[in-house]
Write an enzyme that holds these catalytic residues in place. Structure first.
Site, PDB file in Angstrom:
ATOM      1  N   TYR A 171       0.820  -1.227   0.000  1.00 26.99           N
ATOM      2  CA  TYR A 171       0.000   0.000   0.000  1.00 26.99           C
ATOM      3  C   TYR A 171       0.853   1.277   0.000  1.00 26.99           C
ATOM      4  CZ  TYR A 171      -4.027  -2.972   1.279  1.00 26.99           C
ATOM      5  OH  TYR A 171      -5.010  -3.936   1.312  1.00 26.99           O
TER       6      TYR A 171
HETATM    7  N1  LIG Z   1      -6.759  -8.081   0.676  1.00 26.82           N
HETATM    8  C1  LIG Z   1      -7.013  -7.319  -0.353  1.00 26.82           C
HETATM    9  O1  LIG Z   1      -6.689  -7.655  -1.508  1.00 26.82           O
HETATM   10  C2  LIG Z   1      -7.702  -6.005  -0.121  1.00 26.82           C
HETATM   11  C3  LIG Z   1      -8.261  -5.304  -1.201  1.00 26.82           C
HETATM   12  C4  LIG Z   1      -8.914  -4.093  -0.933  1.00 26.82           C
HETATM   13  C5  LIG Z   1      -8.997  -3.619   0.373  1.00 26.82           C
HETATM   14  N2  LIG Z   1      -8.413  -4.307   1.400  1.00 26.82           N
HETATM   15  C6  LIG Z   1      -8.429  -3.814   2.787  1.00 26.82           C
HETATM   16  O2  LIG Z   1      -9.741  -3.473   3.150  1.00 26.82           O
HETATM   17  C7  LIG Z   1      -9.823  -2.091   3.488  1.00 26.82           C
HETATM   18  C8  LIG Z   1     -11.158  -1.558   3.084  1.00 26.82           C
HETATM   19  O3  LIG Z   1     -11.367  -1.718   1.679  1.00 26.82           O
HETATM   20  P1  LIG Z   1     -12.161  -0.622   0.885  1.00 26.82           P
HETATM   21  O4  LIG Z   1     -11.485   0.678   1.044  1.00 26.82           O
HETATM   22  O5  LIG Z   1     -12.415  -1.150  -0.471  1.00 26.82           O
HETATM   23  O6  LIG Z   1     -13.523  -0.605   1.778  1.00 26.82           O
HETATM   24  P2  LIG Z   1     -14.952   0.015   1.531  1.00 26.82           P
HETATM   25  O7  LIG Z   1     -15.477   0.333   2.894  1.00 26.82           O
HETATM   26  O8  LIG Z   1     -15.765  -0.864   0.676  1.00 26.82           O
HETATM   27  O9  LIG Z   1     -14.685   1.376   0.715  1.00 26.82           O
HETATM   28  C9  LIG Z   1     -14.077   2.471   1.332  1.00 26.82           C
HETATM   29  C10 LIG Z   1     -14.070   3.614   0.333  1.00 26.82           C
HETATM   30  O10 LIG Z   1     -15.402   4.046   0.055  1.00 26.82           O
HETATM   31  C11 LIG Z   1     -15.455   5.465  -0.043  1.00 26.82           C
HETATM   32  N3  LIG Z   1     -16.276   5.922   1.104  1.00 26.82           N
HETATM   33  C12 LIG Z   1     -16.247   5.440   2.373  1.00 26.82           C
HETATM   34  N4  LIG Z   1     -17.151   6.084   3.140  1.00 26.82           N
HETATM   35  C13 LIG Z   1     -17.755   6.988   2.346  1.00 26.82           C
HETATM   36  C14 LIG Z   1     -18.781   7.933   2.570  1.00 26.82           C
HETATM   37  N5  LIG Z   1     -19.345   8.094   3.774  1.00 26.82           N
HETATM   38  N6  LIG Z   1     -19.168   8.702   1.526  1.00 26.82           N
HETATM   39  C15 LIG Z   1     -18.614   8.557   0.304  1.00 26.82           C
HETATM   40  N7  LIG Z   1     -17.639   7.666   0.030  1.00 26.82           N
HETATM   41  C16 LIG Z   1     -17.203   6.887   1.041  1.00 26.82           C
HETATM   42  C17 LIG Z   1     -14.015   5.948   0.058  1.00 26.82           C
HETATM   43  O11 LIG Z   1     -13.415   5.934  -1.234  1.00 26.82           O
HETATM   44  P3  LIG Z   1     -13.453   7.198  -2.250  1.00 26.82           P
HETATM   45  O12 LIG Z   1     -13.529   8.434  -1.454  1.00 26.82           O
HETATM   46  O13 LIG Z   1     -12.212   7.067  -3.028  1.00 26.82           O
HETATM   47  O14 LIG Z   1     -14.684   6.966  -3.077  1.00 26.82           O
HETATM   48  C18 LIG Z   1     -13.355   4.846   0.874  1.00 26.82           C
HETATM   49  O15 LIG Z   1     -11.959   4.770   0.697  1.00 26.82           O
HETATM   50  C19 LIG Z   1      -8.598  -1.441   2.832  1.00 26.82           C
HETATM   51  O16 LIG Z   1      -8.182  -0.266   3.494  1.00 26.82           O
HETATM   52  C20 LIG Z   1      -7.591  -2.550   2.969  1.00 26.82           C
HETATM   53  O17 LIG Z   1      -7.037  -2.542   4.274  1.00 26.82           O
HETATM   54  C21 LIG Z   1      -7.783  -5.500   1.166  1.00 26.82           C
END
Ligand SMILES: NC(=O)c1ccc[n+]([C@@H]2O[C@H](COP(=O)([O-])OP(=O)(O)OC[C@H]3O[C@@H](n4cnc5c(N)ncnc54)[C@H](OP(=O)(O)O)[C@@H]3O)[C@@H](O)[C@H]2O)c1
Length: 312
Positions: A52
């Site tokens: 990351y």
């Molecule tokens: N193992 C893997 O391969 C893998 C892959 C992905 C993630 N992960 C882990 O899982 C964690 C979470 O994944 P994710 O970030 O995809 O989770 P998610 O909760 O599905 O999406 C979070 C994203 O949604 C948007 N968001 C969140 N709250 C919001 C709100 N109130 N209003 C508007 N937009 C909002 C933001 O992105 P924007 O502002 O850019 O729209 C934020 O970064 C990562 O940090 C990482 O640690 C692991």
């Protein structure tokens, strides 16, 4: 059953925070603010990865977590690049420890399946890290169920086990329900699923012209590019409005409520974005509400075709 605990015995929190935006869409101050908001909300489980933000995510997490270390469960991942061979795992893990300024990292995940490296080499390496106290739990991410079980067999042969898995899971990505979750329940493996908001899609913001990761990153646009997902997000937002809560709260609470799930991994770029996801810790859906939301997307087909005998 793996019961994830911090070194001081504190139980794992019902939500995990993912640091993938630290040093990326969240600058140092925004990252610190989110870390602190998580701690105030009782979150003690933090997820990052070697890959990351060029190492910045690990560096910032290490910096913020220093004073609280004993009460936290810190996870990182290795081998997204370079394969799961011994040298690559050890090199990346050492870099992760140096960036975080930590001797011990609670969970080390393999970031993805590597078809080219013998599992015994990989798990002997992880077992050695565990025996020397450099890690406490072993995890795997993005593995199919058969891959977890094949790896679990090898892990057992070298005297250890897979304690935790990290699959993708949300109302619009439900593949994990078919084999991964039942396997985890049966094996007593903890589950920390990622992207409970469909990487922002389920907040409903893209329905009203909002922007974010899906408008800037083609991989995410492709992942969430199916037409039916729009209807799902729209209906979820409608139910959230009826309930007087944010769609993000509902999406995270729904993912968290699956029996197999230990703690979904939430994330954001600011505290304002994060709050609705954090609120999910206080929301327990009634069976009726859970089923109503479940019906907003197609339940994936069971793992065998003998449908008349399938237990859902
Ligand atoms: N193992 C893997 O391969 C893998 C892959 C992905 C993630 N992960 C882990 O899982 C964690 C979470 O994944 P994710 O970030 O995809 O989770 P998610 O909760 O599905 O999406 C979070 C994203 O949604 C948007 N968001 C969140 N709250 C919001 C709100 N109130 N209003 C508007 N937009 C909002 C933001 O992105 P924007 O502002 O850019 O729209 C934020 O970064 C990562 O940090 C990482 O640690 C692991």
């Amino acid at each position: 059953m793996t019961d994830l605990k911090a070194i001081d015995g504190t139980e794992v929190s019902a939500l995990c925070f993912g640091c993938m935006q630290f040093g990326g869409t969240a600058d140092g101050q925004a990252s610190r603010d989110m870390y602190e908001a998580c701690r105030v909300a009782g979150v003690n489980f933090f997820d990052t990865a070697h890959t990351y933000t060029g190492g910045e995510a690990e560096r910032l997490l290490g910096l913020f977590s220093r004073q609280d270390r004993e009460r936290l469960i810190i996870a990182t991942k290795a081998a997204y690049t370079g394969g799961s061979g011994r040298n690559n795992i050890l090199r990346q893990f050492d870099e992760s420890r140096a960036r975080m300024n930590l001797d011990m990292i609670d969970i080390l995940y393999l970031h993805r399946w590597d078809p080219d490296t013998p599992l015994d080499e990989t798990f002997e390496t992880l077992s050695e890290l565990q025996q020397t106290g450099a890690i406490r739990y072993i995890g795997v991410s993005n593995f199919a169920a058969w891959q977890v079980m094949k790896a679990q067999g090898v892990a057992n042969l070298v005297g250890t086990r897979i304690d935790v898995i990290q699959p993708m899971y949300s109302l619009i990505k439900r593949q994990a329900e078919v084999e991964i979750f039942p396997m985890a329940i049966d094996e007593g493996i903890a589950v920390a699923p990622y992207s409970p908001l469909g990487s922002g899609f389920l907040t409903g913001k893209y329905l009203t012209g909002g922007t974010g990761r899906l408008s800037t990153d083609k991989r995410y646009a492709a992942r969430y590019g199916q037409d039916w997902m729009v209807d799902t997000a729209q209906c979820l937002s409608g139910i959230a409005t009826e309930m007087g809560i944010d769609a993000a709260t509902l999406a995270v609470a729904w993912a968290a409520q699956h029996t197999a799930v230990t703690a979904p991994i939430i994330s954001a770029r600011s505290v304002a974005q994060l709050q609705p996801s954090l609120e999910a810790r206080n929301l327990k859906l009634t069976d009726e509400a859970y089923d109503r939301i479940e019906a907003l997307s197609v339940r994936p087909a069971p793992a065998t075709d003998r449908l008349e005998e399938a237990v859902f």
